[in-house]
Design a protein around this motif. Structure first.
Motif, PDB file in Angstrom:
ATOM      1  N   VAL A 116      32.790  -2.432 -76.109  1.00 43.93           N
ATOM      2  CA  VAL A 116      34.031  -1.986 -76.737  1.00 43.93           C
ATOM      3  C   VAL A 116      34.260  -0.478 -76.600  1.00 43.93           C
ATOM      4  O   VAL A 116      35.367  -0.039 -76.273  1.00 43.93           O
ATOM      5  N   CYS A 117      33.235   0.312 -76.826  1.00 46.50           N
ATOM      6  CA  CYS A 117      33.443   1.749 -77.034  1.00 46.50           C
ATOM      7  C   CYS A 117      33.421   2.601 -75.771  1.00 46.50           C
ATOM      8  O   CYS A 117      33.949   3.716 -75.771  1.00 46.50           O
ATOM      9  N   GLY A 118      32.808   2.142 -74.700  1.00 44.05           N
ATOM     10  CA  GLY A 118      32.652   3.003 -73.543  1.00 44.05           C
ATOM     11  C   GLY A 118      31.588   4.065 -73.774  1.00 44.05           C
ATOM     12  O   GLY A 118      30.757   3.953 -74.680  1.00 44.05           O
ATOM     13  N   THR A 119      31.605   5.108 -72.971  1.00 47.33           N
ATOM     14  CA  THR A 119      30.589   6.147 -73.059  1.00 47.33           C
ATOM     15  C   THR A 119      31.147   7.411 -73.699  1.00 47.33           C
ATOM     16  O   THR A 119      32.329   7.495 -74.042  1.00 47.33           O
TER      17      THR A 119
ATOM     18  N   SER B 241      23.036  18.445 -73.886  1.00 48.46           N
ATOM     19  CA  SER B 241      23.670  17.261 -74.479  1.00 48.46           C
ATOM     20  C   SER B 241      24.789  16.738 -73.563  1.00 48.46           C
ATOM     21  O   SER B 241      25.946  16.689 -73.970  1.00 48.46           O
ATOM     22  N   PRO B 242      24.448  16.350 -72.339  1.00 44.80           N
ATOM     23  CA  PRO B 242      25.490  15.920 -71.398  1.00 44.80           C
ATOM     24  C   PRO B 242      26.202  14.652 -71.845  1.00 44.80           C
ATOM     25  O   PRO B 242      25.585  13.732 -72.402  1.00 44.80           O
ATOM     26  N   ALA B 243      27.483  14.599 -71.603  1.00 45.06           N
ATOM     27  CA  ALA B 243      28.285  13.416 -71.922  1.00 45.06           C
ATOM     28  C   ALA B 243      28.122  12.367 -70.825  1.00 45.06           C
ATOM     29  O   ALA B 243      27.957  12.692 -69.648  1.00 45.06           O
ATOM     30  N   GLY B 244      28.212  11.102 -71.223  1.00 47.17           N
ATOM     31  CA  GLY B 244      28.059  10.019 -70.269  1.00 47.17           C
ATOM     32  C   GLY B 244      29.089  10.063 -69.154  1.00 47.17           C
ATOM     33  O   GLY B 244      28.764   9.846 -67.980  1.00 47.17           O
ATOM     34  N   ARG B 245      30.349  10.334 -69.505  1.00 48.93           N
ATOM     35  CA  ARG B 245      31.389  10.362 -68.472  1.00 48.93           C
ATOM     36  C   ARG B 245      31.126  11.467 -67.464  1.00 48.93           C
ATOM     37  O   ARG B 245      31.374  11.289 -66.259  1.00 48.93           O
ATOM     38  N   GLU B 246      30.620  12.612 -67.906  1.00 48.66           N
ATOM     39  CA  GLU B 246      30.332  13.702 -66.977  1.00 48.66           C
ATOM     40  C   GLU B 246      29.215  13.325 -66.014  1.00 48.66           C
ATOM     41  O   GLU B 246      29.266  13.658 -64.823  1.00 48.66           O
TER      42      GLU B 246
ATOM     43  N   VAL C 148      22.561   8.066 -72.026  1.00 50.70           N
ATOM     44  CA  VAL C 148      22.958   9.071 -73.015  1.00 50.70           C
ATOM     45  C   VAL C 148      23.175   8.383 -74.365  1.00 50.70           C
ATOM     46  O   VAL C 148      23.360   7.166 -74.420  1.00 50.70           O
ATOM     47  N   PRO C 149      23.181   9.135 -75.466  1.00 52.98           N
ATOM     48  CA  PRO C 149      23.423   8.510 -76.770  1.00 52.98           C
ATOM     49  C   PRO C 149      24.764   7.793 -76.833  1.00 52.98           C
ATOM     50  O   PRO C 149      25.746   8.213 -76.210  1.00 52.98           O
ATOM     51  N   HIS C 150      24.791   6.705 -77.578  1.00 53.09           N
ATOM     52  CA  HIS C 150      26.040   5.968 -77.780  1.00 53.09           C
ATOM     53  C   HIS C 150      27.024   6.857 -78.549  1.00 53.09           C
ATOM     54  O   HIS C 150      26.629   7.604 -79.448  1.00 53.09           O
ATOM     55  N   PRO C 151      28.329   6.792 -78.222  1.00 57.46           N
ATOM     56  CA  PRO C 151      29.295   7.665 -78.913  1.00 57.46           C
ATOM     57  C   PRO C 151      29.385   7.428 -80.412  1.00 57.46           C
ATOM     58  O   PRO C 151      29.850   8.317 -81.142  1.00 57.46           O
TER      59      PRO C 151
END
Length: 272
Positions: free
Chosen positions: A129-132, A151-156, A217-220
């Protein structure tokens, strides 16, 4: 060892040969110490806050394992050579009448075809449901979300994995995530259920030739104030695609239609 000179840098680089660290790919994959059911083709441990990618042949089985209990594998799939056919999370949920991933679920494209099937699940804590996470979100939460940050974001990270496969930011649809669960309440609100604990794994089977992108990466929705993400083990081996007569093929009418669509397409192209 001094690295200020070319010779020194060369000697330092050569001295690293044979060294193994906690998180790294192993080449060739056959040297991975963990036994797998078939010939290994991918063996890697992905650090928290890092990413990986690989092209896998149809029929390959891919096992992801949450080694320490805080991994979160954000996954994107593309048909290799035809990247416009890609994972569609909305159709994956809608066609199967179920928002929860697990064994016997299919990962579908928007063409009504199967990209991968979930053949085993020892976690039960996943999210469709939530995406990255995103750069803006991680910057707000952790102070930074750039790929080289703490702390890199998943989309990046998925952008980097995509670029290495000839894809751009516009090619990144919503992803699925494994090992950190989310439940939907009756009022539509989302509850973060977290991890099933160390050692949980999920095994996918490629039903077409696939380009696989993974960000760990951590879940949003992870409520912890710190950026917490532990290593993810990635193992893949040669196997066979799902075929008529397999229990999964006929598990549901919707799944059977998706498999038939896939077989029809591959047969027309001489691939099945």
């Amino acid at each position: 060892m001094a690295t200020a000179t070319t010779h020194g840098a060369r000697d330092h680089a050569r001295a690293q040969h044979g060294i193994r660290t906690e998180t790294m790919p192993v080449v060739p994959a056959s040297e991975w110490p963990t036994a797998v059911p078939g010939t290994p083709v991918w063996a890697e441990t992905v650090a928290g806050g890092n990413y990986t990618h690989r092209v896998l042949a149809r029929g390959t089985e891919l096992r992801l394992t949450d080694l320490a209990g805080d991994a979160c594998a954000h996954l994107l799939l593309y048909v290799d050579g035809r990247p416009w056919e890609r994972l569609n999370t909305a159709d994956t949920v809608k066609v199967q009448w179920n928002a929860y991933l697990g064994a016997d679920r299919l990962l579908l494209s928007d063409q009504g075809r199967v990209l991968a099937s979930v053949v085993a699940d020892g976690s039960g804590r996943h999210d469709a449901v939530c995406g990255t996470s995103t750069l803006v979100r991680n910057t707000e939460r952790y102070g930074d979300g750039a790929p080289q940050s703490p702390s890199p974001a998943g989309r990046e990270l998925l952008k980097l994995a995509a670029a290495k496969n000839g894809l751009g930011p516009r090619d990144l649809p919503p992803s699925l995530s494994f090992f950190q669960g989310v439940e939907v309440r009756e009022d539509g609100a989302l509850d973060f259920t977290g991890s099933a604990g160390p050692g949980a794994s999920v095994t996918l089977r490629a039903e077409q030739d696939l380009t696989v992108l993974i960000a760990n990466v951590p879940h949003p929705l992870d409520p912890r104030p710190d950026y917490v993400c532990t290593p993810l083990e990635v193992l893949a081996w040669r196997a066979r695609p799902t075929a008529p007569g397999d229990p999964l093929w006929d598990a549901t009418p919707e799944g059977r239609r998706a498999f038939l669509n896939t077989l029809d397409f591959l047969t027309a192209r001489g691939l099945a």
